[in-house]
Scaffold this motif. Structure first.
Motif, short mmCIF file in Angstrom:
data_model
loop_
_atom_site.label_atom_id
_atom_site.label_comp_id
_atom_site.label_asym_id
_atom_site.label_seq_id
_atom_site.Cartn_x
_atom_site.Cartn_y
_atom_site.Cartn_z
N ASP A 53 42.35 27.36 43.15
CA ASP A 53 43.29 28.38 43.62
C ASP A 53 42.65 29.76 43.76
O ASP A 53 43.27 30.68 44.27
CB ASP A 53 44.48 28.48 42.67
CG ASP A 53 45.36 27.24 42.75
OD1 ASP A 53 45.70 26.83 43.88
OD2 ASP A 53 45.72 26.69 41.70
N GLY A 54 41.42 29.89 43.27
CA GLY A 54 40.72 31.17 43.36
C GLY A 54 39.53 31.19 42.44
O GLY A 54 39.43 30.41 41.48
N PRO A 55 38.60 32.10 42.66
CA PRO A 55 37.38 32.15 41.86
C PRO A 55 37.55 32.93 40.56
O PRO A 55 38.37 33.83 40.45
CB PRO A 55 36.39 32.86 42.79
CG PRO A 55 37.26 33.75 43.63
CD PRO A 55 38.57 33.01 43.81
N LEU A 56 36.73 32.57 39.58
CA LEU A 56 36.55 33.34 38.36
C LEU A 56 35.21 34.05 38.49
O LEU A 56 34.16 33.40 38.56
CB LEU A 56 36.57 32.43 37.14
CG LEU A 56 36.20 33.06 35.78
CD1 LEU A 56 37.23 34.09 35.38
CD2 LEU A 56 36.07 31.98 34.72
N ILE A 57 35.23 35.38 38.57
CA ILE A 57 34.02 36.16 38.85
C ILE A 57 33.66 36.96 37.61
O ILE A 57 34.43 37.81 37.15
CB ILE A 57 34.24 37.10 40.05
CG1 ILE A 57 34.63 36.29 41.29
CG2 ILE A 57 32.99 37.93 40.31
CD1 ILE A 57 35.02 37.15 42.48
N ARG A 58 32.49 36.69 37.05
CA ARG A 58 32.00 37.44 35.90
C ARG A 58 31.30 38.70 36.40
O ARG A 58 30.49 38.65 37.33
CB ARG A 58 31.06 36.58 35.06
CG ARG A 58 31.74 35.34 34.52
CD ARG A 58 30.80 34.47 33.69
NE ARG A 58 31.46 33.25 33.28
CZ ARG A 58 32.24 33.12 32.23
NH1 ARG A 58 32.45 34.18 31.45
NH2 ARG A 58 32.81 31.97 31.92
N MET A 59 31.61 39.83 35.78
CA MET A 59 31.06 41.09 36.28
C MET A 59 30.79 42.07 35.15
O MET A 59 31.43 42.03 34.10
CB MET A 59 32.03 41.73 37.28
CG MET A 59 33.40 42.06 36.70
SD MET A 59 34.47 42.96 37.84
CE MET A 59 33.69 44.57 37.84
N LYS A 60 29.79 42.90 35.37
CA LYS A 60 29.52 44.05 34.50
C LYS A 60 29.95 45.28 35.27
O LYS A 60 29.45 45.54 36.37
CB LYS A 60 28.04 44.10 34.14
CG LYS A 60 27.57 42.93 33.30
CD LYS A 60 26.11 43.07 32.92
CE LYS A 60 25.68 41.90 32.04
NZ LYS A 60 24.24 42.00 31.65
N PRO A 61 30.90 46.04 34.75
CA PRO A 61 31.52 47.12 35.53
C PRO A 61 30.57 48.22 35.96
O PRO A 61 30.85 48.93 36.92
CB PRO A 61 32.60 47.65 34.59
CG PRO A 61 32.18 47.23 33.23
CD PRO A 61 31.47 45.93 33.40
N ASP A 62 29.44 48.36 35.27
CA ASP A 62 28.47 49.38 35.68
C ASP A 62 27.46 48.84 36.67
O ASP A 62 26.62 49.58 37.19
CB ASP A 62 27.76 49.96 34.46
CG ASP A 62 27.08 48.88 33.62
OD1 ASP A 62 27.41 47.69 33.79
OD2 ASP A 62 26.21 49.24 32.78
N SER A 174 44.59 32.17 46.42
CA SER A 174 45.86 32.66 45.88
C SER A 174 45.65 33.76 44.85
O SER A 174 46.54 34.58 44.62
CB SER A 174 46.65 31.51 45.23
OG SER A 174 47.00 30.55 46.19
N GLY A 175 44.49 33.78 44.21
CA GLY A 175 44.22 34.79 43.20
C GLY A 175 42.75 34.85 42.87
O GLY A 175 41.96 34.00 43.29
N VAL A 176 42.37 35.85 42.10
CA VAL A 176 41.00 36.03 41.62
C VAL A 176 41.09 36.55 40.19
O VAL A 176 41.95 37.39 39.88
CB VAL A 176 40.22 37.05 42.48
CG1 VAL A 176 38.88 37.41 41.82
CG2 VAL A 176 39.98 36.51 43.88
N VAL A 177 40.22 36.06 39.32
CA VAL A 177 40.09 36.62 37.97
C VAL A 177 38.71 37.25 37.85
O VAL A 177 37.69 36.58 38.03
CB VAL A 177 40.29 35.55 36.88
CG1 VAL A 177 39.98 36.14 35.50
CG2 VAL A 177 41.72 35.01 36.91
N LEU A 178 38.70 38.56 37.58
CA LEU A 178 37.46 39.28 37.29
C LEU A 178 37.29 39.31 35.78
O LEU A 178 38.10 39.91 35.08
CB LEU A 178 37.52 40.70 37.85
CG LEU A 178 37.85 40.86 39.34
CD1 LEU A 178 37.98 42.34 39.69
CD2 LEU A 178 36.82 40.18 40.21
N ARG A 179 36.26 38.63 35.28
CA ARG A 179 36.01 38.62 33.83
C ARG A 179 35.00 39.72 33.52
O ARG A 179 33.81 39.61 33.83
CB ARG A 179 35.53 37.25 33.37
CG ARG A 179 35.29 37.15 31.88
CD ARG A 179 35.53 35.74 31.38
NE ARG A 179 36.95 35.38 31.39
CZ ARG A 179 37.41 34.14 31.18
NH1 ARG A 179 36.57 33.16 30.95
NH2 ARG A 179 38.71 33.91 31.20
N VAL A 180 35.48 40.79 32.92
CA VAL A 180 34.68 42.01 32.74
C VAL A 180 33.94 41.95 31.41
O VAL A 180 34.55 41.77 30.35
CB VAL A 180 35.59 43.25 32.78
CG1 VAL A 180 34.75 44.52 32.65
CG2 VAL A 180 36.40 43.29 34.07
#
Length: 373
Positions: A53-62, A174-180
Motif C-alpha cells: 500500500d506504500g513504501p517505508l522510507i528510512r531517513m536521516k533528517p539532516d 495510498s500512503g508513505v511512512v517516513l521512519r526518521v
C-alpha cells in the motif's frame, strides 16, 4: 442553445435533487470509527508489508530533505482550474527543491480528474510534469492518490500513463511512512491524503471504481457540490478532529495529510496559533504584537471559523500540508530538512515567487514531545 447544453440542462433539472439527496443520505459526514480503522489498517499494512500500500522510507533528517505538497487539482486551464494561478509559484518551488536535492512527496489530488479527463490534464500541464520529472528520474519522488485522482490506482493503464509522463516507472500509493532516525530512537511520520474512512472515496473496490468513473464525472456534469471537506467548514473541522484524535492516540508517530486545503502545524490551525501568540503577547505586555494579532484574527476567522477548546493542551501529532491552489496563487507545503519540520508558503511578491517559513520546530523536540522522553 446547442444540443449538448440543452441535454445538460434537462439532466440537471431531472437529477439535481435525487443526486443531492443521495449525497446527503449516504456521504454527508465522515464516520469517526471508520476513519480511525482505515488509518490504523493503512499504517499497519505499510509498516508490516512495505510496498503493498506504500513504501517505508528510512531517513536521516539532516541528510535526506523532503518537501511535501498536496491538493494541486491541476485542470484544463479554464475557469474551473484552481491550480492555474498557482503554477508559477509551484514551478519556482520545484526548481528550488530539486536544486537542493530534496525528495518530493505528493499527497494526492494532484490532478483534478473529477472535472477533466486524463488527456485534458496532459495537454495543459506539460510544464508542471516536466518540473516534477527530475525528482522521478533520481528516485526521489513518492506519489499518493487522493479522492479526486483515484484513477492512478484503479485504471489498468495508469502505470503506463505515469511512465509516459515521467520517463520513469512511478507507482501511485495510498500512503508513505517516513521512519526518521534520531540520536536516541526512531519515530514515524505517516503520510496519506486524508480521505480515509470517507464512504464516498474509501470504500470497497466497487465504490472506488464508481467514484472514479461514474460519481465524479456525474457531479461535474450536473455542477453539484457534495459537501467536500475542501470547501465546507464543518467537514474541515470534523476531518481535523478525527485525524488529530487518531494521531494523538499513537505513541511514536505524527500524521501528515492533505484533503481539506487547510494548513495545520503541531495540531493547530493558524487561527489557534494566533490565539496562543495573543496570550503570550498579553503576558509580555507587547502592545505592538497585540495590535498586530488583533487585526489578523478577524481575517483568519473567515478561513477557519473554529477554535478547538483544548488548543492549549493538544499533542503536536497532526499536520496538514494545505494545498497548491489557494486564491491568488499561494501554495503551502511541509519541509522536513536540516533537522527541522517547517510549514512553508510560496507567494508571489511583485511578480516574483518567494518562499516564506510560517512555522518551524526541531524534529528532536517534536519527537520528545510526542514520545515523552
Amino acid at each position: 442553445m446547442g444540443l449538448y447544453s440543452g441535454f445538460q440542462r434537462l439532466m440537471q433539472f431531472l437529477l439535481r435533487k435525487p443526486i443531492g439527496w443521495a449525497a446527503e443520505r449516504f456521504t454527508s459526514a465522515p464516520d469517526e470509527k471508520r476513519v480511525h480503522a482505515a488509518l490504523s489498517e493503512l499504517y499497519r499494512s505499510i509498516v508490516s508489508n512495505p510496498g503493498e500500500d506504500g513504501p517505508l522510507i528510512r531517513m536521516k533528517p539532516d541528510q535526506h530533505p523532503v518537501i511535501i505538497f498536496t491538493d494541486h487539482h491541476k485542470g484544463a486551464r479554464n475557469g474551473a482550474d484552481d491550480f492555474m494561478a498557482a503554477e508559477e509559484n509551484y514551478l519556482a518551488a520545484l526548481a528550488h527543491y530539486d536544486r537542493f536535492g530534496f525528495h518530493y512527496l505528493n499527497l494526492g489530488d494532484s490532478e483534478e480528474l473529477w472535472e477533466n479527463n486524463i488527456f485534458q490534464i496532459l495537454k495543459h500541464n506539460t510544464r508542471t510534469f516536466e518540473a516534477e520529472k527530475p525528482f522521478a528520474k533520481r528516485n526521489a519522488y513518492a506519489r499518493l492518490s487522493g479522492n479526486h485522482d483515484l484513477y492512478w490506482q484503479h485504471d489498468p493503464l495508469a502505470p503506463l500513463v505515469l511512465k509516459y509522463i515521467y520517463d520513469h516507472p512511478v507507482k501511485s500509493h495510498s500512503g508513505v511512512v517516513l521512519r526518521v532516525a534520531l540520536p536516541d530512537r526512531d519515530f514515524d511520520i505517516f503520510c496519506t491524503h486524508g480521505h480515509q474512512g470517507d464512504a464516498q472515496s474509501d470504500g470497497n473496490a466497487f465504490s472506488k471504481w464508481f467514484v472514479s468513473w461514474i460519481w465524479g464525472p456525474l457531479q461535474s456534469f450536473l455542477d453539484i457540490n457534495t459537501n467536500s471537506p475542501a470547501v465546507n467548514d464543518q467537514a474541515k473541522t470534523l476531518h481535523n478532529r478525527f485525524m488529530y484524535e487518531w494521531s494523538a492516540a499513537q505513541s511514536d508517530l505524527v500524521l501528515i495529510t492533505g484533503h481539506t486545503h487547510q494548513p495545520v502545524f503541531n495540531s493547530l490551525t493558524h487561527l489557534e496559533r494566533l490565539h496562543l501568540r495573543m496570550e503570550e503577547a498579553v503576558a509580555r505586555n507587547d502592545r505592538e504584537e497585540i495590535e498586530r494579532i488583533s487585526s489578523e484574527i478577524p481575517k483568519r476567522k473567515k478561513q477557519y471559523d473554529y477554535v478547538n477548546s483544548n488548543f492549549r493542551e493538544m499533542k503536536p501529532s497532526y499536520f496538514n500540508a494545505g494545498c497548491c491552489c489557494f486564491d491568488g496563487g499561494t501554495i503551502t507545503g511541509i519541509e522536513i530538512a536540516g533537522g527541522c519540520i517547517r510549514l512553508v508558503r510560496w507567494v508571489n511578491e511583485d511578480g516574483v515567487p518567494v518562499r516564506k517559513v510560517a512555522e518551524e520546530e526541531s524534529l528532536l523536540t517534536l519527537a520528545q514531545r510526542i514520545m515523552g522522553y
